[in-house]
Design a protein around this motif. Structure first.
Motif, PDB file in Angstrom:
ATOM      1  N   THR A  76       0.873  -1.363  -0.172  1.00 25.69           N
ATOM      2  CA  THR A  76       0.120   0.024   0.006  1.00 25.69           C
ATOM      3  C   THR A  76       0.900   1.434   0.051  1.00 25.69           C
ATOM      4  O   THR A  76       0.689   2.208  -1.132  1.00 25.69           O
ATOM      5  CB  THR A  76      -0.935   0.043   1.286  1.00 25.69           C
ATOM      6  OG1 THR A  76      -1.659  -1.365   1.362  1.00 25.69           O
ATOM      7  CG2 THR A  76      -1.759   1.101   1.264  1.00 25.69           C
ATOM      8  N   TRP A  77       1.853   1.299   0.722  1.00 22.53           N
ATOM      9  CA  TRP A  77       2.957   2.343   0.916  1.00 22.53           C
ATOM     10  C   TRP A  77       3.425   2.721  -0.214  1.00 22.53           C
ATOM     11  O   TRP A  77       3.494   3.680  -0.972  1.00 22.53           O
ATOM     12  CB  TRP A  77       3.849   2.079   2.211  1.00 22.53           C
ATOM     13  CG  TRP A  77       4.935   3.096   2.006  1.00 22.53           C
ATOM     14  CD1 TRP A  77       4.865   4.341   2.824  1.00 22.53           C
ATOM     15  CD2 TRP A  77       6.315   2.927   1.686  1.00 22.53           C
ATOM     16  NE1 TRP A  77       6.092   4.793   2.683  1.00 22.53           N
ATOM     17  CE2 TRP A  77       6.808   4.152   1.906  1.00 22.53           C
ATOM     18  CE3 TRP A  77       6.791   2.066   1.110  1.00 22.53           C
ATOM     19  CZ2 TRP A  77       8.229   4.048   2.021  1.00 22.53           C
ATOM     20  CZ3 TRP A  77       8.444   1.942   1.003  1.00 22.53           C
ATOM     21  CH2 TRP A  77       8.849   3.108   1.197  1.00 22.53           C
ATOM     22  N   TYR A  79       2.701   1.551  -3.489  1.00 29.40           N
ATOM     23  CA  TYR A  79       1.797   2.031  -4.151  1.00 29.40           C
ATOM     24  C   TYR A  79       1.639   3.421  -4.511  1.00 29.40           C
ATOM     25  O   TYR A  79       1.638   4.390  -5.509  1.00 29.40           O
ATOM     26  CB  TYR A  79       0.211   1.621  -4.303  1.00 29.40           C
ATOM     27  CG  TYR A  79       0.133   0.299  -4.936  1.00 29.40           C
ATOM     28  CD1 TYR A  79       0.017   0.291  -6.560  1.00 29.40           C
ATOM     29  CD2 TYR A  79      -0.355  -1.165  -4.376  1.00 29.40           C
ATOM     30  CE1 TYR A  79      -0.428  -0.780  -7.125  1.00 29.40           C
ATOM     31  CE2 TYR A  79      -0.409  -2.391  -5.181  1.00 29.40           C
ATOM     32  CZ  TYR A  79      -0.419  -2.324  -6.482  1.00 29.40           C
ATOM     33  OH  TYR A  79      -0.546  -3.207  -7.073  1.00 29.40           O
ATOM     34  N   ARG A  80       1.463   3.989  -3.360  1.00 24.54           N
ATOM     35  CA  ARG A  80       1.244   5.776  -2.943  1.00 24.54           C
ATOM     36  C   ARG A  80       2.500   6.183  -3.649  1.00 24.54           C
ATOM     37  O   ARG A  80       2.437   7.107  -4.305  1.00 24.54           O
ATOM     38  CB  ARG A  80       1.141   5.887  -1.635  1.00 24.54           C
ATOM     39  CG  ARG A  80       1.005   7.528  -1.598  1.00 24.54           C
ATOM     40  CD  ARG A  80       0.704   7.827  -0.237  1.00 24.54           C
ATOM     41  NE  ARG A  80      -0.647   7.417   0.473  1.00 24.54           N
ATOM     42  CZ  ARG A  80      -1.274   7.404   1.428  1.00 24.54           C
ATOM     43  NH1 ARG A  80      -0.332   8.180   2.479  1.00 24.54           N
ATOM     44  NH2 ARG A  80      -2.170   7.001   1.594  1.00 24.54           N
ATOM     45  N   ASN A  84       2.492   8.683  -6.938  1.00 25.47           N
ATOM     46  CA  ASN A  84       2.857  10.038  -6.853  1.00 25.47           C
ATOM     47  C   ASN A  84       4.201  10.269  -7.726  1.00 25.47           C
ATOM     48  O   ASN A  84       3.956  11.550  -8.357  1.00 25.47           O
ATOM     49  CB  ASN A  84       3.396  10.310  -5.221  1.00 25.47           C
ATOM     50  CG  ASN A  84       2.074  10.453  -4.472  1.00 25.47           C
ATOM     51  OD1 ASN A  84       1.032  10.879  -4.887  1.00 25.47           O
ATOM     52  ND2 ASN A  84       2.645  10.330  -3.100  1.00 25.47           N
ATOM     53  N   SER A 137      -6.261   7.768 -11.611  1.00 23.75           N
ATOM     54  CA  SER A 137      -5.488   7.028 -10.357  1.00 23.75           C
ATOM     55  C   SER A 137      -6.642   6.167  -9.640  1.00 23.75           C
ATOM     56  O   SER A 137      -6.361   4.803  -9.556  1.00 23.75           O
ATOM     57  CB  SER A 137      -5.031   8.020  -9.222  1.00 23.75           C
ATOM     58  OG  SER A 137      -4.023   8.716  -9.868  1.00 23.75           O
ATOM     59  N   GLU A 154      -7.155   4.520   0.647  1.00 23.76           N
ATOM     60  CA  GLU A 154      -6.043   4.483   1.509  1.00 23.76           C
ATOM     61  C   GLU A 154      -4.656   5.218   0.706  1.00 23.76           C
ATOM     62  O   GLU A 154      -4.236   6.054   1.252  1.00 23.76           O
ATOM     63  CB  GLU A 154      -5.778   3.252   2.084  1.00 23.76           C
ATOM     64  CG  GLU A 154      -4.729   3.493   3.207  1.00 23.76           C
ATOM     65  CD  GLU A 154      -4.512   1.857   3.993  1.00 23.76           C
ATOM     66  OE1 GLU A 154      -3.350   1.792   4.118  1.00 23.76           O
ATOM     67  OE2 GLU A 154      -5.457   1.267   4.035  1.00 23.76           O
ATOM     68  N   ILE A 155      -4.397   4.625  -0.540  1.00 26.37           N
ATOM     69  CA  ILE A 155      -3.437   4.966  -1.457  1.00 26.37           C
ATOM     70  C   ILE A 155      -3.402   6.443  -1.895  1.00 26.37           C
ATOM     71  O   ILE A 155      -2.470   7.074  -1.641  1.00 26.37           O
ATOM     72  CB  ILE A 155      -3.231   4.064  -2.586  1.00 26.37           C
ATOM     73  CG1 ILE A 155      -2.678   2.607  -1.952  1.00 26.37           C
ATOM     74  CG2 ILE A 155      -2.276   4.360  -3.614  1.00 26.37           C
ATOM     75  CD1 ILE A 155      -2.755   1.514  -3.031  1.00 26.37           C
ATOM     76  N   LEU A 156      -4.728   6.570  -2.130  1.00 28.14           N
ATOM     77  CA  LEU A 156      -4.843   8.155  -2.720  1.00 28.14           C
ATOM     78  C   LEU A 156      -5.082   9.219  -1.706  1.00 28.14           C
ATOM     79  O   LEU A 156      -5.241  10.336  -1.772  1.00 28.14           O
ATOM     80  CB  LEU A 156      -5.938   8.037  -3.777  1.00 28.14           C
ATOM     81  CG  LEU A 156      -5.666   7.290  -5.075  1.00 28.14           C
ATOM     82  CD1 LEU A 156      -7.169   7.173  -5.727  1.00 28.14           C
ATOM     83  CD2 LEU A 156      -4.677   7.647  -5.817  1.00 28.14           C
ATOM     84  N   ALA A 157      -5.168   8.590  -0.236  1.00 30.70           N
ATOM     85  CA  ALA A 157      -5.700   9.411   0.719  1.00 30.70           C
ATOM     86  C   ALA A 157      -6.674  10.320   0.700  1.00 30.70           C
ATOM     87  O   ALA A 157      -6.808  11.703   0.969  1.00 30.70           O
ATOM     88  CB  ALA A 157      -4.201  10.458   1.174  1.00 30.70           C
TER      89      ALA A 157
END
Length: 187
Positions: A76-77, A79-80, A84, A137, A154-157
């Motif tokens: 997950t981290w 992917y973010r 980005n 995204s 979660e990834i896209l916040a």
């Protein structure tokens, strides 16, 4: 969706202790999945290779960036980070690489159908690439990467509700654009 294998955390802990073999194992295990994500996002092989390499290089140079104490899975981290980097690199890689459309010849009976299908897929890829960043995204993470709405949010916040709104707008835009294309093709 990226599957977190039980040893990703151990690999990261080994990397944080300076184990280059653990880093090589992590790269080998996950690089194809992240390359595919970036290629879907950028539609450019060079960009996909550069972005994935940059993401892993960031991890190599500072393996302490990820910590299990933060309560976020590695995938997950990461992917973010990769998404980005895609957003940051958009301007550098303008050229879109789409599959070639073959000339129709009489020696293959269904070649016209195949050509139209390939052309529609190419157009869909171009339309996805032209979506606003957040819509693109959301669409890529949920439909191509197979993530749940919760994981993608979660990834896209963002909230799940915001993600669902982005997906709805993206699908409507694609539906309209592809409908116009199909209408023009069959007139």
């Amino acid at each position: 969706m990226a599957t977190e294998s039980p040893d990703d955390e151990n690999l990261l802990l080994q990397i944080q202790e300076g184990d280059n073999n653990a880093f090589a194992t992590l790269v080998k295990k996950h690089s194809t999945k992240y390359y595919n994500l970036v290629f879907r996002y950028m539609l450019n092989r060079e960009a996909a290779e550069d972005i994935v390499q940059t993401a892993f290089l960031k991890l190599f140079e500072n393996p302490g960036m990820w910590s299990p104490k933060k309560g976020v899975r590695f995938t997950t981290w990461f992917y973010r980070i990769v998404v980005n980097l895609c957003l940051d690199s958009k301007k550098k890689f303008k050229e879109i690489q789409l599959p070639e459309i073959f000339e129709i010849s009489d020696d293959r009976p269904h070649q016209e159908e195949e050509t139209l299908t390939l052309e529609a897929q190419s157009l869909l890829a171009a339309e996805i690439a032209s979506l606003p960043d957040r819509q693109k995204s959301a669409l890529i993470l949920c439909f191509y990467e197979g993530m749940s709405h919760k994981e993608a949010a979660e990834i896209l916040a963002i909230s799940v509700k915001a993600l669902q709104s982005l997906l709805m707008r993206a699908k409507e835009r694609l539906k309209t654009r592809m409908k116009d294309y199909l209408w023009d093709t069959h007139e």
